[in-house]
Structure formats: C-alpha cells, structure tokens
Motif scaffolding. Structure first.
Motif, PDB file in Angstrom:
ATOM      1  N   MET A 118       0.822  -1.209   0.000  1.00  0.00           N
ATOM      2  CA  MET A 118       0.000   0.000   0.000  1.00  0.00           C
ATOM      3  C   MET A 118       0.858   1.262   0.000  1.00  0.00           C
ATOM      4  N   LYS A 119       1.934   1.236   0.753  1.00  0.00           N
ATOM      5  CA  LYS A 119       2.818   2.410   0.824  1.00  0.00           C
ATOM      6  C   LYS A 119       3.435   2.714  -0.536  1.00  0.00           C
ATOM      7  N   ASP A 120       3.930   1.685  -1.210  1.00  0.00           N
ATOM      8  CA  ASP A 120       4.522   1.884  -2.535  1.00  0.00           C
ATOM      9  C   ASP A 120       3.480   2.372  -3.530  1.00  0.00           C
ATOM     10  N   TYR A 121       2.292   1.808  -3.455  1.00  0.00           N
ATOM     11  CA  TYR A 121       1.234   2.143  -4.412  1.00  0.00           C
ATOM     12  C   TYR A 121       0.758   3.579  -4.235  1.00  0.00           C
ATOM     13  N   THR A 122       0.471   3.982  -3.021  1.00  0.00           N
ATOM     14  CA  THR A 122      -0.076   5.324  -2.786  1.00  0.00           C
ATOM     15  C   THR A 122       0.934   6.426  -3.111  1.00  0.00           C
ATOM     16  N   SER A 123       2.222   6.124  -2.975  1.00  0.00           N
ATOM     17  CA  SER A 123       3.248   7.142  -3.235  1.00  0.00           C
ATOM     18  C   SER A 123       3.241   7.602  -4.691  1.00  0.00           C
ATOM     19  N   ALA A 124       2.654   6.811  -5.583  1.00  0.00           N
ATOM     20  CA  ALA A 124       2.604   7.179  -6.998  1.00  0.00           C
ATOM     21  C   ALA A 124       1.548   8.249  -7.278  1.00  0.00           C
ATOM     22  N   PHE A 125       0.637   8.474  -6.329  1.00  0.00           N
ATOM     23  CA  PHE A 125      -0.474   9.396  -6.578  1.00  0.00           C
ATOM     24  C   PHE A 125      -0.328  10.725  -5.844  1.00  0.00           C
ATOM     25  N   HIS A 126       0.041  10.673  -4.568  1.00  0.00           N
ATOM     26  CA  HIS A 126       0.258  11.911  -3.805  1.00  0.00           C
ATOM     27  C   HIS A 126       0.941  11.557  -2.489  1.00  0.00           C
ATOM     28  N   PRO A 127       1.886  12.394  -2.032  1.00  0.00           N
ATOM     29  CA  PRO A 127       2.606  12.093  -0.784  1.00  0.00           C
ATOM     30  C   PRO A 127       1.711  11.964   0.445  1.00  0.00           C
ATOM     31  N   LYS A 128       0.579  12.672   0.456  1.00  0.00           N
ATOM     32  CA  LYS A 128      -0.308  12.623   1.626  1.00  0.00           C
ATOM     33  C   LYS A 128      -1.310  11.468   1.586  1.00  0.00           C
ATOM     34  N   LEU A 129      -1.428  10.806   0.446  1.00  0.00           N
ATOM     35  CA  LEU A 129      -2.390   9.715   0.338  1.00  0.00           C
ATOM     36  C   LEU A 129      -1.966   8.580   1.255  1.00  0.00           C
ATOM     37  N   LEU A 130      -2.816   8.252   2.215  1.00  0.00           N
ATOM     38  CA  LEU A 130      -2.500   7.260   3.237  1.00  0.00           C
ATOM     39  C   LEU A 130      -3.209   5.952   2.928  1.00  0.00           C
ATOM     40  N   GLY A 131      -2.441   4.894   2.722  1.00  0.00           N
ATOM     41  CA  GLY A 131      -3.000   3.588   2.441  1.00  0.00           C
ATOM     42  C   GLY A 131      -3.189   2.782   3.715  1.00  0.00           C
ATOM     43  N   LEU A 132      -4.379   2.254   3.912  1.00  0.00           N
ATOM     44  CA  LEU A 132      -4.690   1.480   5.110  1.00  0.00           C
ATOM     45  C   LEU A 132      -5.146   0.072   4.742  1.00  0.00           C
ATOM     46  N   THR A 133      -4.706  -0.907   5.523  1.00  0.00           N
ATOM     47  CA  THR A 133      -5.096  -2.290   5.332  1.00  0.00           C
ATOM     48  C   THR A 133      -5.352  -2.919   6.698  1.00  0.00           C
ATOM     49  N   GLY A 134      -5.564  -4.211   6.725  1.00  0.00           N
ATOM     50  CA  GLY A 134      -5.835  -4.887   7.993  1.00  0.00           C
ATOM     51  C   GLY A 134      -6.158  -6.345   7.741  1.00  0.00           C
ATOM     52  N   THR A 135      -6.685  -6.998   8.727  1.00  0.00           N
ATOM     53  CA  THR A 135      -7.122  -8.376   8.553  1.00  0.00           C
ATOM     54  C   THR A 135      -8.412  -8.380   7.732  1.00  0.00           C
ATOM     55  N   PRO A 136      -8.772  -9.514   7.134  1.00  0.00           N
ATOM     56  CA  PRO A 136     -10.045  -9.570   6.417  1.00  0.00           C
ATOM     57  C   PRO A 136     -11.234  -9.163   7.298  1.00  0.00           C
ATOM     58  N   GLN A 137     -11.190  -9.517   8.566  1.00  0.00           N
ATOM     59  CA  GLN A 137     -12.268  -9.158   9.480  1.00  0.00           C
ATOM     60  C   GLN A 137     -12.323  -7.645   9.711  1.00  0.00           C
ATOM     61  N   GLN A 138     -11.158  -7.021   9.856  1.00  0.00           N
ATOM     62  CA  GLN A 138     -11.114  -5.576  10.061  1.00  0.00           C
ATOM     63  C   GLN A 138     -11.613  -4.833   8.828  1.00  0.00           C
ATOM     64  N   ILE A 139     -11.202  -5.299   7.655  1.00  0.00           N
ATOM     65  CA  ILE A 139     -11.642  -4.655   6.418  1.00  0.00           C
ATOM     66  C   ILE A 139     -13.138  -4.842   6.217  1.00  0.00           C
ATOM     67  N   ALA A 140     -13.638  -6.011   6.542  1.00  0.00           N
ATOM     68  CA  ALA A 140     -15.085  -6.243   6.437  1.00  0.00           C
ATOM     69  C   ALA A 140     -15.854  -5.298   7.352  1.00  0.00           C
ATOM     70  N   ALA A 141     -15.317  -5.079   8.553  1.00  0.00           N
ATOM     71  CA  ALA A 141     -15.996  -4.214   9.522  1.00  0.00           C
ATOM     72  C   ALA A 141     -16.001  -2.763   9.069  1.00  0.00           C
ATOM     73  N   VAL A 142     -14.860  -2.262   8.603  1.00  0.00           N
ATOM     74  CA  VAL A 142     -14.803  -0.860   8.189  1.00  0.00           C
ATOM     75  C   VAL A 142     -15.584  -0.656   6.897  1.00  0.00           C
ATOM     76  N   SER A 143     -15.618  -1.656   6.022  1.00  0.00           N
ATOM     77  CA  SER A 143     -16.430  -1.566   4.805  1.00  0.00           C
ATOM     78  C   SER A 143     -17.897  -1.435   5.158  1.00  0.00           C
ATOM     79  N   LYS A 144     -18.340  -2.202   6.144  1.00  0.00           N
ATOM     80  CA  LYS A 144     -19.736  -2.129   6.575  1.00  0.00           C
ATOM     81  C   LYS A 144     -20.053  -0.748   7.136  1.00  0.00           C
ATOM     82  N   GLU A 145     -19.129  -0.181   7.922  1.00  0.00           N
ATOM     83  CA  GLU A 145     -19.346   1.148   8.504  1.00  0.00           C
ATOM     84  C   GLU A 145     -19.535   2.206   7.417  1.00  0.00           C
ATOM     85  N   PHE A 146     -18.809   2.042   6.294  1.00  0.00           N
ATOM     86  CA  PHE A 146     -18.866   3.034   5.226  1.00  0.00           C
ATOM     87  C   PHE A 146     -19.808   2.624   4.086  1.00  0.00           C
TER      88      PHE A 146
END
Length: 201
Positions: A118-146
């Motif tokens: 994620m860090k390598d990928y986001t650096s191609a678009f803008h220095p402030k773009l923050l890439g976040l990841t997690g466990t499948p369970q964490q991503i499922a939870a935050v996806s549901k929230e949004f």
C-alpha cells in the motif's frame, strides 16, 4: 467492476438521492448532502510500516475516503490520480484548506495489499495519500461502517488470480468524522476541487 447494486445499499442510496433532491429544491441550503447519513465509524487499521492508524488520528481534519485495491486495473488508479491532482491544485491555490485535508485509501483486498504494498502504491499518486489495510475481518468491519461492498471474482474458470468487484465511492468526511458529501472522483480533478471547496470550510 460489477455494476449491480446489492440490496443492502439501496436504502442508503435512496436516502442520498432524497437529500440531493432536497438540496436542489433549496438553493440557499447550507447543509451538506450527506448530513445525518449513517456512514463512517471508528476503525483501527494498519498504515505504512504496519503502525496502527485510528479514525481519531484525523480529528480536526477533513478526510477524503476511498475504497479500492492495488491490483485494480483501471477504476482505482484513475480515481486516485484525480484525487492526487485535486490535492496538488488545492495545495497551490488554497494551501490552508489543503493542509486540513487527509486523503485515505482503504483496501478491499487485504490478502494482497500489505502495508508495504500500500505504501509503494499510494506514493505514486500523492505524498499525503494514506493507504490502510488490515485483517479480512477488520476490512469487512470498516467496509460495513462506510456502506461499501466488495466481492472476490476469479479472473478465469480454473485459472489463477482474482479481481475484486467493489463500490465506487469517494466520501468527504468532516472534522468530527461526519459524512458530508460524495465526491465525483471519476470526473476529474476540477469537479473534485469544486465539491471539496463547497463543503470543506
């Protein structure tokens, strides 16, 4: 990306449509179109170098929140490039506003999108773009929230690899983590800048 809208998202989309119609009928209305929408919530995900990043880390800042994944062939890089261009334009023209903006890219593919990827990928678009990841369970939870959906799809029957169908939403969140508006990231930097300036005061 699959264009089919899951049934669980229909109430949210209808509420956003009604809010937009109400705003259109009230030219002087100052309320953002997503005011009161049940979108967003607390999270603790892995940021660059694996450090924990929490929603509370962005208190007082406007957040541009986008969900996608690094292996996305076209939609995600296009939208993220537009977000990066909008940030650069705001930094040049209204640096005080840009300083209060935090673009956030949350993966829907945690199995492949490690913090380093994620860090390598986001650096191609803008220095402030923050890439976040997690466990499948964490991503499922935050996806549901949004109110974001995603679905893994095999590229070919019996073949290796997969793609991820997912929602195409760019959400502007306020300084308290409240949803303000959907941003037209797919339309280019200029419409993005105009919407951000409209709702980020």
């Amino acid at each position: 990306m699959n264009e089919t809208t899951p049934k669980r998202l229909i109430p949210l989309l209808l509420s956003l449509l009604l809010a937009a119609l109400a705003a259109a009928c009230s030219p002087g209305a100052a309320d953002p179109p997503m005011k009161g929408a049940r979108v967003g919530g607390p999270f603790a995900l892995a940021g660059p170098d694996g450090r924990v990043v929490r929603d509370t880390d962005f208190a007082g800042k406007y957040r541009i929140v986008y969900f996608g994944y690094t292996h996305c062939p076209d939609v995600c890089p296009n939208d993220l490039a537009n977000i990066g261009q909008a940030m650069r334009r705001l930094e040049k023209e209204t640096p005080a506003l840009a300083a209060r903006l935090q673009p956030i890219f949350i993966t829907v593919d945690p199995e492949r999108d490690t913090p380093a990827v994620m860090k390598d990928y986001t650096s191609a678009f803008h220095p402030k773009l923050l890439g976040l990841t997690g466990t499948p369970q964490q991503i499922a939870a935050v996806s549901k929230e949004f109110a974001v959906w995603s679905s893994k799809q095999k590229l070919q029957p019996g073949g290796e690899g997969y793609a991820v169908d997912h929602s195409r939403l760019t959400i502007l969140m306020g300084p308290k983590g409240e949803p303000l508006a959907l941003l037209p990231a797919e339309q280019g930097a200029e419409p993005l800048v105009a919407e951000i300036r409209k709702w980020a005061k």
